[in-house]
Every structure is written in C-alpha cells, then in structure tokens.
Motif scaffolding. Sequence first.
Motif, PDB file in Angstrom:
ATOM      1  N   ALA A  64      13.882   2.275   5.240  1.00 43.79           N
ATOM      2  CA  ALA A  64      14.160   3.214   6.336  1.00 43.79           C
ATOM      3  C   ALA A  64      13.026   3.253   7.362  1.00 43.79           C
ATOM      4  CB  ALA A  64      14.408   4.610   5.776  1.00 43.79           C
ATOM      5  N   THR A  65      11.794   3.233   6.900  1.00 45.42           N
ATOM      6  CA  THR A  65      10.669   3.342   7.841  1.00 45.42           C
ATOM      7  C   THR A  65      10.297   2.027   8.513  1.00 45.42           C
ATOM      8  OG1 THR A  65       9.050   3.027   6.072  1.00 45.42           O
ATOM      9  CG2 THR A  65       9.638   5.305   6.638  1.00 45.42           C
ATOM     10  N   SER A  66      10.571   0.894   7.850  1.00 51.80           N
ATOM     11  CA  SER A  66      10.152  -0.387   8.425  1.00 51.80           C
ATOM     12  C   SER A  66      11.225  -1.042   9.280  1.00 51.80           C
ATOM     13  CB  SER A  66       9.766  -1.359   7.306  1.00 51.80           C
ATOM     14  OG  SER A  66      10.918  -1.727   6.551  1.00 51.80           O
ATOM     15  N   GLY A  67      12.484  -0.691   9.018  1.00 46.09           N
ATOM     16  CA  GLY A  67      13.566  -1.332   9.756  1.00 46.09           C
ATOM     17  C   GLY A  67      13.928  -2.693   9.188  1.00 46.09           C
ATOM     18  N   LEU A  68      13.344  -3.050   8.076  1.00 43.30           N
ATOM     19  CA  LEU A  68      13.643  -4.323   7.428  1.00 43.30           C
ATOM     20  C   LEU A  68      14.789  -4.138   6.437  1.00 43.30           C
ATOM     21  CD1 LEU A  68       9.974  -5.409   6.641  1.00 43.30           C
ATOM     22  CD2 LEU A  68      11.414  -6.246   8.495  1.00 43.30           C
ATOM     23  N   SER A  69      15.405  -5.248   6.057  1.00 44.14           N
ATOM     24  CA  SER A  69      16.477  -5.157   5.066  1.00 44.14           C
ATOM     25  C   SER A  69      15.872  -4.928   3.684  1.00 44.14           C
ATOM     26  CB  SER A  69      17.308  -6.446   5.061  1.00 44.14           C
ATOM     27  OG  SER A  69      16.553  -7.497   4.478  1.00 44.14           O
ATOM     28  N   TYR A  70      16.714  -4.481   2.759  1.00 45.13           N
ATOM     29  CA  TYR A  70      16.287  -4.201   1.393  1.00 45.13           C
ATOM     30  C   TYR A  70      15.690  -5.457   0.757  1.00 45.13           C
ATOM     31  CZ  TYR A  70      16.476  -1.998  -3.227  1.00 45.13           C
ATOM     32  OH  TYR A  70      16.154  -1.451  -4.439  1.00 45.13           O
ATOM     33  N   GLY A  71      16.372  -6.577   0.911  1.00 46.33           N
ATOM     34  CA  GLY A  71      15.906  -7.837   0.343  1.00 46.33           C
ATOM     35  C   GLY A  71      14.579  -8.291   0.933  1.00 46.33           C
ATOM     36  N   THR A  72      14.410  -8.102   2.247  1.00 45.10           N
ATOM     37  CA  THR A  72      13.153  -8.493   2.896  1.00 45.10           C
ATOM     38  C   THR A  72      11.999  -7.638   2.390  1.00 45.10           C
ATOM     39  OG1 THR A  72      14.364  -9.198   4.870  1.00 45.10           O
ATOM     40  CG2 THR A  72      12.003  -8.774   5.128  1.00 45.10           C
ATOM     41  N   VAL A  73      12.240  -6.340   2.227  1.00 44.68           N
ATOM     42  CA  VAL A  73      11.198  -5.458   1.699  1.00 44.68           C
ATOM     43  C   VAL A  73      10.816  -5.906   0.289  1.00 44.68           C
ATOM     44  CG1 VAL A  73      10.678  -3.102   0.932  1.00 44.68           C
ATOM     45  CG2 VAL A  73      11.745  -3.481   3.155  1.00 44.68           C
ATOM     46  N   LEU A  74      11.813  -6.178  -0.543  1.00 44.73           N
ATOM     47  CA  LEU A  74      11.524  -6.641  -1.907  1.00 44.73           C
ATOM     48  C   LEU A  74      10.743  -7.952  -1.895  1.00 44.73           C
ATOM     49  CD1 LEU A  74      14.789  -5.873  -3.924  1.00 44.73           C
ATOM     50  CD2 LEU A  74      12.574  -4.745  -4.094  1.00 44.73           C
ATOM     51  N   GLU A 100       0.835  -1.211   0.000  1.00 40.39           N
ATOM     52  CA  GLU A 100       0.000   0.000   0.000  1.00 40.39           C
ATOM     53  C   GLU A 100       0.867   1.259   0.000  1.00 40.39           C
ATOM     54  OE1 GLU A 100      -3.176   2.105   2.992  1.00 40.39           O
ATOM     55  OE2 GLU A 100      -3.183  -0.081   2.863  1.00 40.39           O
ATOM     56  N   LYS A 101       1.911   1.266   0.833  1.00 41.69           N
ATOM     57  CA  LYS A 101       2.808   2.426   0.875  1.00 41.69           C
ATOM     58  C   LYS A 101       3.562   2.587  -0.442  1.00 41.69           C
ATOM     59  CE  LYS A 101       3.514   2.367   5.865  1.00 41.69           C
ATOM     60  NZ  LYS A 101       4.470   2.120   6.947  1.00 41.69           N
TER      61      LYS A 101
END
Length: 191
Positions: free
Chosen positions: A36-46, A23-24
């Motif tokens: 930056a806002t979730s605190g998750l790694s780049y790979g995890t966000v992807l 959604e974001k």
Amino acid sequence: MTPQRPPTTPAEGQRVTPEALREKYESGATVDELVATSGLSYGTVLNRLHDAGTVMRTSWQTRRMRQDPQARQRLAARLRTLYEQHGATLTELAATAGETRRGARRLLIEAGGTVRTTQQTQRMRAAARAAERYKVALSLRARYEAGATVPDLAKEHSYSVATVYRLLHQAGTPMRPQHSHGPAHDTRERP
C-alpha cells in the motif's frame, strides 16, 4: 480478462529499494502495508524483500511483535548474552528464539553483537572445556591430598586411572611415593 492496474511509481528520487523495504518490514510492517505504501505489486515487494535477505515472519510473529514492541529488543539482548557469555552457536540461538539461523544472526547484530567464525566458536568451546577440566583437576588434587587414592578417585568420577593421573599432573599435584609390594631389599653393601 482482468483490467490492469495503472502503474504507480514513487515520486522522482524516491525509488523503493530492497533495503528500505526490509527496514520497514523488520520494524513491524506487513507485506500488505508495504504494498500500500510503496505502490508496488505484492510479488514485487516479496521479491525485493527476498533480494535484501529478509527472513519472513509468520502472522503470529507479527502479532507478537506488535503486541510488545520491546519484546524483540529483549529477545535480541538475551540472544547476545547467550552467544557472548555462554558460547552458544547461531543454531542454538535459533532454537532458543524460535527463529531461523539467519533470523537469530540478525537479532544478534541488532543487539550490537558480532558474529564469530566457526573456528572462533570451536576455540572458545575448547577453552571452556579446558577450564572445566582444570577445575576437575583441582578438585581431584584436593581429594588426593586429603588422602584418597587414585583408583578410588577414578571409580568416583568414572574416569580411568590414567585419566586421573593425567589430571592430577595437570593440577601440579605432588604425588605420594609408590608402595613396594615385594620383599624388602637391603641396599647396604655386604663385606
């Protein structure tokens, strides 16, 4: 050896779901901003965006979206009009929008449209073709009733004579009597 980042977890009860990330992202956030806002790694966000079925943007699509926040809504409304009023397919919408089929589908849904099944699209297109053929049939009828012959109509419209007869029949055209080309027959009884 590179030092490990200390794990950052969202506050209790604020688990970052793939749907929330999607959604974001779809409202204009970049992957870096989500990291930056979730605190998750780049790979995890992807991975979470992928799990949520998110269609990824290119950097120029993000820039375009941010330059004109209403552009996405206008595009979605335009795609809905093409889809509902003109019978366009998702593939045609994707080509129009410069998106993937999934992206075009999402824009259509955002604009309040509902996605048709393939069979519904085929029926819709068949009905449109039938309506167009009926218009042609009415046009042929008008020309025929004005005195044009069936072979002339066939030649003008690049149809076969049989097709012209079929279209005239569909339009309910009263046909002129056929001419007799043989010798005149006397139908009176002879004594």
